[in-house]
Design a protein around this motif. Structure first.
Motif, mmCIF file in Angstrom:
data_model
loop_
_atom_site.group_PDB
_atom_site.id
_atom_site.type_symbol
_atom_site.label_atom_id
_atom_site.label_comp_id
_atom_site.label_asym_id
_atom_site.label_seq_id
_atom_site.Cartn_x
_atom_site.Cartn_y
_atom_site.Cartn_z
ATOM 1 N N VAL A 33 0.992 -0.996 0.033
ATOM 2 C CA VAL A 33 0.078 0.078 0.014
ATOM 3 C C VAL A 33 0.741 1.070 -0.026
ATOM 4 C CG1 VAL A 33 -1.934 1.340 1.283
ATOM 5 C CG2 VAL A 33 -1.863 -1.188 1.405
ATOM 6 N N ARG A 34 0.793 2.172 -0.825
ATOM 7 C CA ARG A 34 1.552 3.234 -1.068
ATOM 8 C C ARG A 34 0.681 4.525 -1.037
ATOM 9 N NH1 ARG A 34 5.232 1.797 -6.470
ATOM 10 N NH2 ARG A 34 6.588 0.367 -5.422
ATOM 11 N N ASN A 35 1.154 5.635 -0.141
ATOM 12 C CA ASN A 35 0.216 6.786 -0.078
ATOM 13 C C ASN A 35 1.156 7.912 -0.772
ATOM 14 O OD1 ASN A 35 -1.114 9.212 0.772
ATOM 15 N ND2 ASN A 35 -0.748 8.746 2.966
ATOM 16 N N TYR A 36 0.547 8.511 -1.670
ATOM 17 C CA TYR A 36 1.349 9.243 -2.637
ATOM 18 C C TYR A 36 0.898 10.917 -2.152
ATOM 19 C CZ TYR A 36 2.724 6.023 -5.957
ATOM 20 O OH TYR A 36 3.220 4.692 -6.470
ATOM 21 N N ASP A 37 0.187 11.060 -1.015
ATOM 22 C CA ASP A 37 -0.151 12.262 -0.585
ATOM 23 C C ASP A 37 0.988 12.859 0.128
ATOM 24 O OD1 ASP A 37 -2.654 12.776 -1.846
ATOM 25 O OD2 ASP A 37 -3.654 11.865 -0.213
ATOM 26 N N SER A 38 1.539 14.108 0.181
ATOM 27 C CA SER A 38 2.630 14.661 1.214
ATOM 28 C C SER A 38 2.190 14.994 2.516
ATOM 29 C CB SER A 38 3.054 15.565 0.267
ATOM 30 O OG SER A 38 2.425 16.731 -0.050
ATOM 31 N N ALA A 39 0.899 15.515 2.553
ATOM 32 C CA ALA A 39 0.485 15.831 3.962
ATOM 33 C C ALA A 39 -0.855 15.059 4.688
ATOM 34 C CB ALA A 39 -0.128 17.122 3.766
ATOM 35 N N ASP A 40 -1.212 14.158 3.831
ATOM 36 C CA ASP A 40 -2.473 13.484 4.571
ATOM 37 C C ASP A 40 -2.180 12.182 4.943
ATOM 38 O OD1 ASP A 40 -3.870 15.733 4.750
ATOM 39 O OD2 ASP A 40 -4.625 15.501 2.668
ATOM 40 N N ALA A 41 -2.568 11.447 5.859
ATOM 41 C CA ALA A 41 -2.493 9.953 6.123
ATOM 42 C C ALA A 41 -3.933 9.361 5.760
ATOM 43 C CB ALA A 41 -2.391 9.711 7.576
ATOM 44 N N HIS A 42 -4.060 8.169 5.348
ATOM 45 C CA HIS A 42 -5.409 7.618 4.737
ATOM 46 C C HIS A 42 -5.502 6.368 5.574
ATOM 47 C CE1 HIS A 42 -5.865 10.469 1.684
ATOM 48 N NE2 HIS A 42 -4.659 10.416 1.356
ATOM 49 N N GLU A 43 -6.658 6.023 6.165
ATOM 50 C CA GLU A 43 -7.099 4.769 6.650
ATOM 51 C C GLU A 43 -7.904 4.047 5.381
ATOM 52 O OE1 GLU A 43 -8.862 4.155 10.718
ATOM 53 O OE2 GLU A 43 -10.454 3.576 9.562
ATOM 54 N N VAL A 44 -6.989 2.826 5.110
ATOM 55 C CA VAL A 44 -7.830 1.856 4.138
ATOM 56 C C VAL A 44 -7.815 0.380 4.603
ATOM 57 C CG1 VAL A 44 -5.358 1.362 3.410
ATOM 58 C CG2 VAL A 44 -7.334 1.169 1.668
ATOM 59 N N THR A 45 -8.984 -0.007 4.237
ATOM 60 C CA THR A 45 -9.272 -1.504 4.428
ATOM 61 C C THR A 45 -8.818 -2.199 3.236
ATOM 62 O OG1 THR A 45 -10.688 -0.889 6.168
ATOM 63 C CG2 THR A 45 -10.615 -3.141 5.073
ATOM 64 N N ASN A 61 -5.497 -0.362 7.886
ATOM 65 C CA ASN A 61 -3.988 0.065 8.062
ATOM 66 C C ASN A 61 -4.427 1.880 8.018
ATOM 67 O OD1 ASN A 61 -2.099 -2.032 8.398
ATOM 68 N ND2 ASN A 61 -2.673 -2.409 6.203
ATOM 69 N N VAL A 62 -3.593 2.457 8.905
ATOM 70 C CA VAL A 62 -3.500 3.932 8.614
ATOM 71 C C VAL A 62 -2.148 4.126 8.024
ATOM 72 C CG1 VAL A 62 -3.365 6.170 9.605
ATOM 73 C CG2 VAL A 62 -4.887 4.556 10.326
ATOM 74 N N VAL A 63 -2.009 4.764 6.666
ATOM 75 C CA VAL A 63 -0.941 4.860 6.105
ATOM 76 C C VAL A 63 -0.542 6.067 6.275
ATOM 77 C CG1 VAL A 63 0.189 4.455 3.702
ATOM 78 C CG2 VAL A 63 -1.583 3.061 4.472
ATOM 79 N N PRO A 64 0.839 6.620 6.734
ATOM 80 C CA PRO A 64 1.009 7.707 6.768
ATOM 81 C C PRO A 64 1.654 8.509 5.412
ATOM 82 C CG PRO A 64 2.234 6.535 8.442
ATOM 83 C CD PRO A 64 1.580 5.651 7.311
ATOM 84 N N PRO A 65 1.522 9.668 5.476
ATOM 85 C CA PRO A 65 1.879 10.573 4.256
ATOM 86 C C PRO A 65 3.164 10.053 3.605
ATOM 87 C CG PRO A 65 1.302 12.246 5.923
ATOM 88 C CD PRO A 65 1.399 10.954 6.585
ATOM 89 N N GLN A 66 3.146 9.780 2.509
ATOM 90 C CA GLN A 66 4.312 9.256 1.467
ATOM 91 C C GLN A 66 5.015 8.135 1.989
ATOM 92 O OE1 GLN A 66 7.022 12.428 -0.077
ATOM 93 N NE2 GLN A 66 5.142 12.872 -1.373
ATOM 94 N N ALA A 67 4.401 7.276 2.593
ATOM 95 C CA ALA A 67 4.652 6.034 3.284
ATOM 96 C C ALA A 67 4.177 4.829 2.464
ATOM 97 C CB ALA A 67 3.940 5.776 4.608
ATOM 98 N N VAL A 68 4.908 3.631 2.800
ATOM 99 C CA VAL A 68 4.507 2.462 2.186
ATOM 100 C C VAL A 68 4.487 1.288 3.376
ATOM 101 C CG1 VAL A 68 5.296 0.570 0.615
ATOM 102 C CG2 VAL A 68 6.136 2.892 0.087
#
Length: 122
Positions: A33-45, A61-68
């Protein structure tokens, strides 16, 4: 509380993947799971469904900004319907071969309020 999944009306196309006889089980990441947003974390099921539409894996999972986030789940090598849903109800799914190696991993991409699921990572 986990988001409620709404099945998309998709016609499942015939997907041909290599035989599962050589590699009977997953030895690497099942889902990345990759989050491309630079400022926002996302909760994804993320859910994986087998050929009988039975849920064989579900995790939020809660994926922090720019995290994998890598998900390592012992599964039999095979084709799964991979569903990913953000808490704001954005949903995507795809048929993915889950096995060993980067071309046999489901990739969930997050960004700009969108979620997408693709087969394999490059």
């Amino acid at each position: 509380m986990a988001p409620e999944f709404r099945r998309q009306n998709r016609t499942r196309e015939a997907v041909t993947f290599p035989s599962t006889a050589e590699q009977p089980a997953v030895s690497d990441e099942s889902v990345v799971v990759r989050n491309y947003d630079s400022a926002d974390a996302h909760e994804v099921t993320v859910r994986l469904l087998d050929a009988d539409d039975e849920v064989v894996f579900s995790q939020t999972n809660v994926v922090p900004p720019q995290a994998v986030v890598s998900i390592f789940e012992p599964l039999d090598r095979g084709v799964y319907c991979v569903e990913a849903q953000l808490t704001d109800a954005e949903l995507d799914s795809a048929e993915c071969l889950v096995g060993s190696g980067p071309d046999e991993t489901a990739l969930v991409e997050l960004g700009n309020g969108i979620v997408s699921v693709v087969d394999g990572i490059l």
